[in-house]
Design a protein around this motif. Structure first.
Motif, PDB file in Angstrom:
ATOM      1  N   GLU A  13       0.841  -1.190   0.000  1.00  0.00           N
ATOM      2  CA  GLU A  13       0.000   0.000   0.000  1.00  0.00           C
ATOM      3  C   GLU A  13       0.882   1.248   0.000  1.00  0.00           C
ATOM      4  N   VAL A  14       0.473   2.260  -0.744  1.00  0.00           N
ATOM      5  CA  VAL A  14       1.162   3.550  -0.766  1.00  0.00           C
ATOM      6  C   VAL A  14       0.125   4.647  -0.578  1.00  0.00           C
ATOM      7  N   ASP A  15       0.350   5.473   0.432  1.00  0.00           N
ATOM      8  CA  ASP A  15      -0.526   6.613   0.720  1.00  0.00           C
ATOM      9  C   ASP A  15      -1.992   6.207   0.899  1.00  0.00           C
ATOM     10  N   GLY A  16      -2.191   5.121   1.624  1.00  0.00           N
ATOM     11  CA  GLY A  16      -3.538   4.711   1.975  1.00  0.00           C
ATOM     12  C   GLY A  16      -4.313   3.983   0.904  1.00  0.00           C
ATOM     13  N   ARG A  17      -3.681   3.667  -0.239  1.00  0.00           N
ATOM     14  CA  ARG A  17      -4.364   2.959  -1.312  1.00  0.00           C
ATOM     15  C   ARG A  17      -3.604   1.678  -1.627  1.00  0.00           C
ATOM     16  N   PRO A  18      -4.327   0.548  -1.807  1.00  0.00           N
ATOM     17  CA  PRO A  18      -3.653  -0.715  -2.115  1.00  0.00           C
ATOM     18  C   PRO A  18      -2.997  -0.665  -3.492  1.00  0.00           C
ATOM     19  N   LEU A  19      -1.857  -1.319  -3.604  1.00  0.00           N
ATOM     20  CA  LEU A  19      -1.125  -1.339  -4.872  1.00  0.00           C
ATOM     21  C   LEU A  19      -1.207  -2.699  -5.545  1.00  0.00           C
ATOM     22  N   THR A  20      -0.727  -3.738  -4.866  1.00  0.00           N
ATOM     23  CA  THR A  20      -0.811  -5.084  -5.421  1.00  0.00           C
ATOM     24  C   THR A  20      -0.539  -6.093  -4.313  1.00  0.00           C
ATOM     25  N   VAL A  29      10.163   3.863  -5.705  1.00  0.00           N
ATOM     26  CA  VAL A  29      10.752   5.032  -5.049  1.00  0.00           C
ATOM     27  C   VAL A  29       9.648   6.069  -4.922  1.00  0.00           C
ATOM     28  N   VAL A  30       9.287   6.423  -3.691  1.00  0.00           N
ATOM     29  CA  VAL A  30       8.154   7.313  -3.458  1.00  0.00           C
ATOM     30  C   VAL A  30       8.626   8.550  -2.707  1.00  0.00           C
ATOM     31  N   ALA A  31       7.740   9.515  -2.570  1.00  0.00           N
ATOM     32  CA  ALA A  31       8.066  10.779  -1.915  1.00  0.00           C
ATOM     33  C   ALA A  31       8.348  10.557  -0.430  1.00  0.00           C
ATOM     34  N   PRO A  32       9.179  11.414   0.164  1.00  0.00           N
ATOM     35  CA  PRO A  32       9.467  11.258   1.596  1.00  0.00           C
ATOM     36  C   PRO A  32       8.260  11.537   2.480  1.00  0.00           C
ATOM     37  N   THR A  33       7.251  12.175   1.930  1.00  0.00           N
ATOM     38  CA  THR A  33       6.032  12.442   2.700  1.00  0.00           C
ATOM     39  C   THR A  33       5.017  11.306   2.596  1.00  0.00           C
ATOM     40  N   SER A  34       5.324  10.297   1.794  1.00  0.00           N
ATOM     41  CA  SER A  34       4.388   9.180   1.601  1.00  0.00           C
ATOM     42  C   SER A  34       4.400   8.242   2.802  1.00  0.00           C
ATOM     43  N   THR A  35       3.357   7.432   2.870  1.00  0.00           N
ATOM     44  CA  THR A  35       3.255   6.380   3.875  1.00  0.00           C
ATOM     45  C   THR A  35       3.254   5.035   3.169  1.00  0.00           C
ATOM     46  N   LEU A  36       4.231   4.191   3.502  1.00  0.00           N
ATOM     47  CA  LEU A  36       4.296   2.835   2.966  1.00  0.00           C
ATOM     48  C   LEU A  36       3.670   1.880   3.974  1.00  0.00           C
ATOM     49  N   ALA A  37       2.957   0.895   3.469  1.00  0.00           N
ATOM     50  CA  ALA A  37       2.344  -0.092   4.353  1.00  0.00           C
ATOM     51  C   ALA A  37       2.353  -1.452   3.682  1.00  0.00           C
ATOM     52  N   VAL A  38       2.492  -2.479   4.494  1.00  0.00           N
ATOM     53  CA  VAL A  38       2.428  -3.868   4.032  1.00  0.00           C
ATOM     54  C   VAL A  38       1.565  -4.632   5.024  1.00  0.00           C
ATOM     55  N   GLU A  39       0.581  -5.355   4.503  1.00  0.00           N
ATOM     56  CA  GLU A  39      -0.272  -6.188   5.349  1.00  0.00           C
ATOM     57  C   GLU A  39       0.015  -7.657   5.075  1.00  0.00           C
ATOM     58  N   VAL A  40       0.130  -8.422   6.137  1.00  0.00           N
ATOM     59  CA  VAL A  40       0.343  -9.864   6.026  1.00  0.00           C
ATOM     60  C   VAL A  40      -1.021 -10.524   5.889  1.00  0.00           C
ATOM     61  N   LEU A  41      -1.276 -11.142   4.749  1.00  0.00           N
ATOM     62  CA  LEU A  41      -2.583 -11.743   4.479  1.00  0.00           C
ATOM     63  C   LEU A  41      -2.725 -13.073   5.208  1.00  0.00           C
ATOM     64  N   THR A  42      -3.979 -13.477   5.342  1.00  0.00           N
ATOM     65  CA  THR A  42      -4.281 -14.717   6.075  1.00  0.00           C
ATOM     66  C   THR A  42      -4.591 -15.879   5.140  1.00  0.00           C
ATOM     67  N   PRO A  63      -0.437 -13.599  10.911  1.00  0.00           N
ATOM     68  CA  PRO A  63      -1.285 -13.244   9.766  1.00  0.00           C
ATOM     69  C   PRO A  63      -2.309 -12.189  10.171  1.00  0.00           C
ATOM     70  N   GLY A  64      -2.465 -11.173   9.311  1.00  0.00           N
ATOM     71  CA  GLY A  64      -3.354 -10.068   9.607  1.00  0.00           C
ATOM     72  C   GLY A  64      -2.650  -8.846  10.153  1.00  0.00           C
ATOM     73  N   ALA A  65      -1.363  -8.954  10.453  1.00  0.00           N
ATOM     74  CA  ALA A  65      -0.609  -7.809  10.981  1.00  0.00           C
ATOM     75  C   ALA A  65      -0.359  -6.797   9.866  1.00  0.00           C
ATOM     76  N   ARG A  66      -0.119  -5.573  10.275  1.00  0.00           N
ATOM     77  CA  ARG A  66       0.086  -4.472   9.340  1.00  0.00           C
ATOM     78  C   ARG A  66       1.295  -3.652   9.782  1.00  0.00           C
ATOM     79  N   ILE A  67       2.174  -3.324   8.809  1.00  0.00           N
ATOM     80  CA  ILE A  67       3.353  -2.511   9.082  1.00  0.00           C
ATOM     81  C   ILE A  67       3.206  -1.189   8.341  1.00  0.00           C
ATOM     82  N   GLU A  68       3.314  -0.083   9.048  1.00  0.00           N
ATOM     83  CA  GLU A  68       3.245   1.239   8.446  1.00  0.00           C
ATOM     84  C   GLU A  68       4.593   1.934   8.629  1.00  0.00           C
ATOM     85  N   VAL A  69       5.114   2.489   7.535  1.00  0.00           N
ATOM     86  CA  VAL A  69       6.443   3.096   7.540  1.00  0.00           C
ATOM     87  C   VAL A  69       6.339   4.515   6.998  1.00  0.00           C
TER      88      VAL A  69
END
Length: 358
Positions: free
Chosen positions: A168-175, A225-238, A258-264
């Motif tokens: 996820e980038v900036d609150g929207r899922p990517l892939t 490579v994203v902007a320094p103001t962006s929020t990166l996130a990865v969710e561990v699927l179940t 499974p189900g955990a979420r990392i926000e950077v």
């Protein structure tokens, strides 16, 4: 005012202890008080013998608030350990590489005396390096909050099963894809784990965040490579029940169900690195990775801007006979330029290589 320099060394290695003792002797000879941790000083003096250098003990004689600079003797791992110690005290780190690549280090072992001399003469600059703020959530609740200078690496928890994630980038899922992990890094960390995973090398002066998949089973799983103001996130699927683990700079770890979420995001608190050399990042890349540069000529010293000149005007050729207006007289006959067909000699009785067919 008394100047103090904290010496941090990997006291499990003889070379590191010898370098630490040499640095302490040079600093003391130039009226700078060397400071060490009690256990590291005990390791050094116990292995090399008692020296006549007057040293102070950190947290007993002085605190980090009394330190001007931290000299780190070791590889990148030792520098990352030092970053944990000094980050809250706004102290610059000066690394002397005793490891392999040592990309965070400013100088090499054979340059130790020159490095100490630069510290004595205050011939060093300080640059800030971006850090990451890392938050781990489970069911919307924060279960861990940490940081990283190089990267936060999400990895699969066991060898038998890949981990399923959605990025996820900036609150929207990517892939979403299955993979061995995902690395989220700073420009400083672009030459570390992210580099090994196939990510780009990013110059330290570029303010950006990186996301690099590790061995992803997906068509669109490229380094980002994203902007320094962006929020990166990865969710561990179940989907397959696989769990993961995150490592921050290879030192701080958190298990992920499974189900955990990392926000950077970008951290508001950087790490400061001291520089004694004025070499460019390109030169550091060539030196650290031993890149071939044979044949390079570089810009000419006599090169000057060419004067502006008038480009020639090309006139379009016009037909001799004007096509404008009504035509009078007969239209000339054009010659027949067709090639007359030739008779084929193929009889249909021969094979491809000229053999007679039955």
């Amino acid at each position: 005012m008394t100047r103090r320099v904290l010496i941090l060394a990997h006291t499990g290695r003889e070379e590191s202890m010898l370098a630490a003792l040499e640095a302490c002797v040079e600093l003391h000879a130039n009226s700078i008080v060397p400071v060490m941790y009690a256990d590291e000083l005990a390791d050094m003096t116990g292995y090399l013998g008692v020296s006549g250098v007057k040293m102070e003990i950190l947290d007993r004689d002085v605190t980090l608030a009394d330190i001007e600079l931290v000299m780190v003797l070791g590889g990148d791992g030792t520098i990352l350990r030092a970053a944990e110690i000094v980050r809250d005290f706004d102290l610059p780190l000066l690394g002397v590489n005793l490891g392999h690549v040592g990309f965070l280090a400013e100088s090499e072992r054979e340059e130790l005396i020159q490095t100490v001399a630069a510290v004595v003469q205050r011939k060093y600059t300080v640059e800030e390096r971006m850090c990451l703020d890392v938050v781990v959530k489970v069911a919307g609740k924060v279960v861990a909050h940490t940081w990283a200078l190089n990267e936060v690496a999400l990895e699969k928890g066991n060898r038998e099963r890949m981990i399923e994630v959605v990025t996820e980038v900036d609150g929207r899922p990517l892939t979403s894809f299955g993979c061995d992990g995902v690395v989220m890094a700073t420009p400083t960390g672009s030459t570390a784990y992210a580099f090994s995973a196939g990510g780009p090398v990013v110059w330290p002066g570029v303010e950006a965040l990186l996301m690099v998949p590790i061995s992803a089973h997906a068509l669109f799983a490229k380094p980002l490579v994203v902007a320094p103001t962006s929020t990166l996130a990865v969710e561990v699927l179940t989907r397959n029940g696989a769990y993961g683990v995150i490592w921050c700079d290879g030192r701080r770890t958190v298990d992920l169900l499974p189900g955990a979420r990392i926000e950077v995001t970008r951290s508001s608190k950087p790490v400061k690195l001291a520089r004694t050399q004025q070499s460019t990042f390109s030169e550091r890349l060539v030196r650290k990775f031993e890149l071939p540069v044979q044949g390079w000529r570089g810009p000419s010293a006599e090169e000057s801007q060419p004067t502006t000149t008038q480009l020639p005007i090309i006139n379009t050729l016009r037909p001799k006979t004007s096509l404008e207006g009504p035509r009078t007289g007969p239209i000339p006959q054009l010659p027949d330029l067709r090639i007359p067909p030739q008779e084929s000699q193929y009889s249909g009785t021969q094979g491809f290589y000229g053999e007679e067919t039955k």
